[in-house]
Design a protein around this motif. Sequence first.
Motif, PDB file in Angstrom:
ATOM      1  N   SER A 195       1.039  -1.310  -0.050  1.00 17.10           N
ATOM      2  CA  SER A 195       0.042  -0.086   0.011  1.00 17.10           C
ATOM      3  C   SER A 195       0.824   1.254   0.050  1.00 17.10           C
ATOM      4  CB  SER A 195      -0.813  -0.138   1.357  1.00 17.10           C
ATOM      5  OG  SER A 195       0.005   0.260   2.455  1.00 17.10           O
ATOM      6  N   PRO A 196       0.273   2.344  -0.240  1.00 15.83           N
ATOM      7  CA  PRO A 196       0.974   3.510   0.064  1.00 15.83           C
ATOM      8  C   PRO A 196       1.933   3.789   1.221  1.00 15.83           C
ATOM      9  CG  PRO A 196      -1.152   4.164  -1.231  1.00 15.83           C
ATOM     10  CD  PRO A 196      -1.080   2.621  -0.572  1.00 15.83           C
ATOM     11  N   HIS A 197       1.314   3.398   2.125  1.00 14.00           N
ATOM     12  CA  HIS A 197       1.842   3.317   3.568  1.00 14.00           C
ATOM     13  C   HIS A 197       3.150   2.598   3.721  1.00 14.00           C
ATOM     14  CE1 HIS A 197      -0.648   6.324   5.921  1.00 14.00           C
ATOM     15  NE2 HIS A 197      -1.652   5.949   5.070  1.00 14.00           N
ATOM     16  N   HIS A 198       3.059   1.716   3.130  1.00 14.56           N
ATOM     17  CA  HIS A 198       4.351   0.592   3.061  1.00 14.56           C
ATOM     18  C   HIS A 198       5.367   1.555   2.512  1.00 14.56           C
ATOM     19  CE1 HIS A 198       1.560  -3.057   3.368  1.00 14.56           C
ATOM     20  NE2 HIS A 198       2.322  -2.862   4.820  1.00 14.56           N
ATOM     21  N   ALA A 199       5.287   2.289   1.212  1.00 19.42           N
ATOM     22  CA  ALA A 199       6.156   2.942   0.543  1.00 19.42           C
ATOM     23  C   ALA A 199       6.500   4.244   1.337  1.00 19.42           C
ATOM     24  CB  ALA A 199       5.507   3.319  -0.723  1.00 19.42           C
ATOM     25  N   LEU A 200       5.615   4.651   2.007  1.00 22.91           N
ATOM     26  CA  LEU A 200       5.869   5.918   3.271  1.00 22.91           C
ATOM     27  C   LEU A 200       6.809   5.518   4.327  1.00 22.91           C
ATOM     28  CD1 LEU A 200       2.395   7.812   3.237  1.00 22.91           C
ATOM     29  CD2 LEU A 200       4.595   8.612   2.129  1.00 22.91           C
ATOM     30  N   ASP A 201       6.214   4.458   4.669  1.00 23.58           N
ATOM     31  CA  ASP A 201       7.317   3.868   6.057  1.00 23.58           C
ATOM     32  C   ASP A 201       8.885   3.573   5.508  1.00 23.58           C
ATOM     33  OD1 ASP A 201       4.866   4.118   7.581  1.00 23.58           O
ATOM     34  OD2 ASP A 201       4.578   1.689   7.691  1.00 23.58           O
ATOM     35  N   ALA A 202       8.905   2.974   4.298  1.00 22.32           N
ATOM     36  CA  ALA A 202      10.149   2.532   3.900  1.00 22.32           C
ATOM     37  C   ALA A 202      10.914   3.800   3.477  1.00 22.32           C
ATOM     38  CB  ALA A 202      10.173   1.600   2.674  1.00 22.32           C
ATOM     39  N   LEU A 203      10.500   4.707   3.104  1.00 25.46           N
ATOM     40  CA  LEU A 203      10.876   5.935   2.673  1.00 25.46           C
ATOM     41  C   LEU A 203      11.495   6.736   4.182  1.00 25.46           C
ATOM     42  CD1 LEU A 203      11.969   8.474   0.933  1.00 25.46           C
ATOM     43  CD2 LEU A 203       9.791   9.313   0.953  1.00 25.46           C
ATOM     44  N   TYR A 204      10.623   6.786   4.963  1.00 25.98           N
ATOM     45  CA  TYR A 204      10.856   7.423   6.322  1.00 25.98           C
ATOM     46  C   TYR A 204      11.880   6.690   6.940  1.00 25.98           C
ATOM     47  CZ  TYR A 204       9.854   9.035  11.185  1.00 25.98           C
ATOM     48  OH  TYR A 204      10.167   9.490  12.400  1.00 25.98           O
ATOM     49  N   THR A 205      12.019   5.463   7.026  1.00 27.92           N
ATOM     50  CA  THR A 205      12.922   4.633   7.554  1.00 27.92           C
ATOM     51  C   THR A 205      14.553   4.638   6.859  1.00 27.92           C
ATOM     52  OG1 THR A 205      11.315   3.061   8.143  1.00 27.92           O
ATOM     53  CG2 THR A 205      13.622   2.077   8.312  1.00 27.92           C
ATOM     54  N   GLY A 206      14.416   4.716   5.728  1.00 27.78           N
ATOM     55  CA  GLY A 206      15.580   5.150   4.745  1.00 27.78           C
ATOM     56  C   GLY A 206      16.169   6.201   5.206  1.00 27.78           C
ATOM     57  N   LEU A 207      15.431   7.481   5.246  1.00 26.37           N
ATOM     58  CA  LEU A 207      15.862   8.722   5.412  1.00 26.37           C
ATOM     59  C   LEU A 207      16.421   8.729   7.001  1.00 26.37           C
ATOM     60  CD1 LEU A 207      13.138  10.886   4.126  1.00 26.37           C
ATOM     61  CD2 LEU A 207      15.500  10.599   2.791  1.00 26.37           C
ATOM     62  N   LEU A 208      15.867   8.199   7.721  1.00 26.35           N
ATOM     63  CA  LEU A 208      16.460   8.129   9.231  1.00 26.35           C
ATOM     64  C   LEU A 208      17.450   7.120   9.576  1.00 26.35           C
ATOM     65  CD1 LEU A 208      13.985  10.058   9.680  1.00 26.35           C
ATOM     66  CD2 LEU A 208      13.623   9.069  11.849  1.00 26.35           C
ATOM     67  N   THR A 209      17.573   5.955   8.723  1.00 29.01           N
ATOM     68  CA  THR A 209      18.596   5.045   9.179  1.00 29.01           C
ATOM     69  C   THR A 209      19.895   4.944   8.351  1.00 29.01           C
ATOM     70  OG1 THR A 209      17.418   3.409   8.139  1.00 29.01           O
ATOM     71  CG2 THR A 209      16.692   3.731  10.398  1.00 29.01           C
ATOM     72  N   ARG A 210      19.702   5.329   7.074  1.00 30.41           N
ATOM     73  CA  ARG A 210      20.890   5.555   6.111  1.00 30.41           C
ATOM     74  C   ARG A 210      21.310   6.789   6.114  1.00 30.41           C
ATOM     75  NH1 ARG A 210      20.387   0.993   2.789  1.00 30.41           N
ATOM     76  NH2 ARG A 210      22.327   1.358   2.223  1.00 30.41           N
ATOM     77  N   LYS A 211      22.626   7.013   5.603  1.00 28.33           N
ATOM     78  CA  LYS A 211      23.236   8.447   5.290  1.00 28.33           C
ATOM     79  C   LYS A 211      22.630   8.956   4.073  1.00 28.33           C
ATOM     80  CE  LYS A 211      27.319   6.300   7.724  1.00 28.33           C
ATOM     81  NZ  LYS A 211      28.945   5.962   7.533  1.00 28.33           N
ATOM     82  N   VAL A 212      21.751   9.817   4.070  1.00 28.72           N
ATOM     83  CA  VAL A 212      21.071  10.534   3.176  1.00 28.72           C
ATOM     84  C   VAL A 212      21.158  11.936   3.316  1.00 28.72           C
ATOM     85  CG1 VAL A 212      18.993  10.996   1.881  1.00 28.72           C
ATOM     86  CG2 VAL A 212      19.452   8.573   2.420  1.00 28.72           C
ATOM     87  N   ASN A 213      21.831  12.608   2.437  1.00 36.56           N
ATOM     88  CA  ASN A 213      21.968  13.772   2.346  1.00 36.56           C
ATOM     89  C   ASN A 213      21.394  14.600   1.419  1.00 36.56           C
ATOM     90  OD1 ASN A 213      23.701  14.047   4.854  1.00 36.56           O
ATOM     91  ND2 ASN A 213      25.272  13.262   3.380  1.00 36.56           N
ATOM     92  N   TRP A 214      21.107  13.896   0.210  1.00 35.06           N
ATOM     93  CA  TRP A 214      20.176  14.727  -0.986  1.00 35.06           C
ATOM     94  C   TRP A 214      19.232  13.764  -1.476  1.00 35.06           C
ATOM     95  CZ3 TRP A 214      21.986  19.222  -2.850  1.00 35.06           C
ATOM     96  CH2 TRP A 214      23.327  19.746  -2.431  1.00 35.06           C
TER      97      TRP A 214
END
Length: 501
Positions: A195-214
Motif C-alpha cells: 500500500s502507499p503506507h508501506h512505501a511511506l514507511d520505507a522512505l521514512y525509515t531509509g531517511l532516518l537510518t541511512r546516510k542520506v544528504n540529497w
Amino acid sequence: MMNGHGKSDRPEVPAKSPNKAGSWASQDVQGFPAAEGMEGRGLAKGNPSRQNAPRTPSRNSAPSALERIRQAARRDKKMRFTALLHHVYNLDTLREAYFALKRDAAPGVDGQTWRAYGETLEDSLRDLSDRLQRGAYRAKPVRRAYIPKTDGRERPLGVPALEDKIVQRATVAVLNAIYETEFLGFSYGFRPGRSPHHALDALYTGLLTRKVNWVLDAGIRGFFEAIDHGWLVKFIEHRIADRRVVRLIQKWLNAGVLEDGTRTRSETGTPQGGSASPFLANVYLHYVFDLWVQQWRRKYARGDMIVVRFADDFIVGFQQQSDAERFRADLAERFRKFKLELHPDKTRLLEFGPFAAENRRRGGRGKPETFNFLGFTHICGKKRSNGMFTVLRQTMRTRLQAKLSEVKTELRRRLHDPIPAVGQWLRSVVGGHLRYYGVPMNSQALYVFRYRVAWLWQRTLVRRSQTGWVSWERMRRLIDHWLPPAHVCHPYPLRRMGVIT
C-alpha cells in the motif's frame, strides 16, 4: 519450459538465495541483473521443525495451480511459461475476478453494468470462457473520461467494458503469480499486499537510518501515455512464452480509445482505469528502471543510496551530491532509450537530511527544501525530546484544500437531505481521511480538516431556510455524534517496519 498441467513435487521452502541474472530475448536489452538476493530465515527459537506438506495428500493440502506457478517462477528465474491461458479462462478465476470488481463503477462502451451482468452470471461467464478458449474474444475500445486533479488540470481515465475488466483482472491474477517473485522490494505501487503506507514507511525509515544528504524527487512525464507497446511486449515475452496470453495483452493495447464517438489507436500508452494498466506499468518500469537502478547502485554509487518507487513516482536518496547528479543525468539518458522522459516540473534534486539545515544556514540559503510524495509533504525537523533529526510528514496543502472543496460541493448537493443521512456520509469521508493521513506528527492537519468539515456542515445547515440558524452548541452535539475524532491511527514507521521485516 513449464506446462501449467504438469505435476509438481512436494513444495519446498528453502532459504532464499541470490537470484541469477536472466538472459534477454532482444540484443537491445542487456545487463539487467535480476532481483537482489535475500537472506533466508530459520525457525524461531523454540519452534519445532515441521513438514512443508502432510504425509497423506488431500484436495485441501495440495498446492493450487497458481501456487505451483509461483513456486516454479521462484525456483527458476530463467523459466518462460508456455501454458497459462487455461488458468485465465477457468470459470473459478473468472468468477472471482467478477466479484472483485467495483459494484457501482461506470459502464464502458458496452453500457453493461456489474449488476446487469450478474443476472445471468454463470451463462455469461461460460460464454466468455468459451470465447477465450477459442480465440474469439475481442477487446472493446476504452471509453475516455476525465477526472479533475488537485492542480486544476484533468487526468484522462479509461473505462473498459465490463468483460474486458473481468478478463484483465483474471489475467493479472495469473501473471502476478510469476512477477511477484520477480519484482524488487522497493517497488510498492499496485502490488498485492502493498500500500502507499508501506512505501511511506520505507522512505521514512531509509531517511532516518541511512546516510542520506540529497534527495531526487522525480516523476515521469505522461508515463501511462508514453509506454511503448513494442518494448512492453518484449519485456512480457522475457517470462511469458504462451503466445495466446501475449496476444491477449496486445488486444487490450490495440483496442484504442473511444472519445466523442471517435475511435483512436496509438502505438504507445495503456489507458488508466483497468486492472491490466497498473500491472503492465510495473512490468515496464521493472525492466526500464528497477533493475537498472539496482545495477547502477552496485557499480557507481560511492556512498549510501535508497530507492522507493510507487507506480511512476519515485524518491532516490544519496549520501554524495556527486552520486545524485550523475544518477540524474544517467537516468534521463536511460529513459530516452525507452521513450520516457523525466517530468521537468516534478523532478528536483534537493538537500535533505540531518545536516541540511546547518549546511544551508551557513550558506545563507534559508531552510531546507521540502518534497511531496503520496499526498504528504516531507520536511526536515527535530524531535522535541532530544533535538535529533526526524522527518515530519504533513498533509499536502493542495490535497487538503481539494478535499474540502469536494466536501463543500457535495454538501450543497445534499442541502435538503436528512441530517442523519448527511452525517453518515460525512463520517465515512472524515474517517477515510483520518485513516490515510493519520500518521505521527500530522495531528494538526487532522484537526484542521475535521474542524473545516464541521464548519462547512454548519454553513450548509444554516442555508436550509431563512430561519435555519444552528447554534454551535447544537452543532457541537452533531459533530461529536457523527464526525470521528481526529487522531493518529498509524504507528511510527520504524516500529512498524521492524515488525514487518
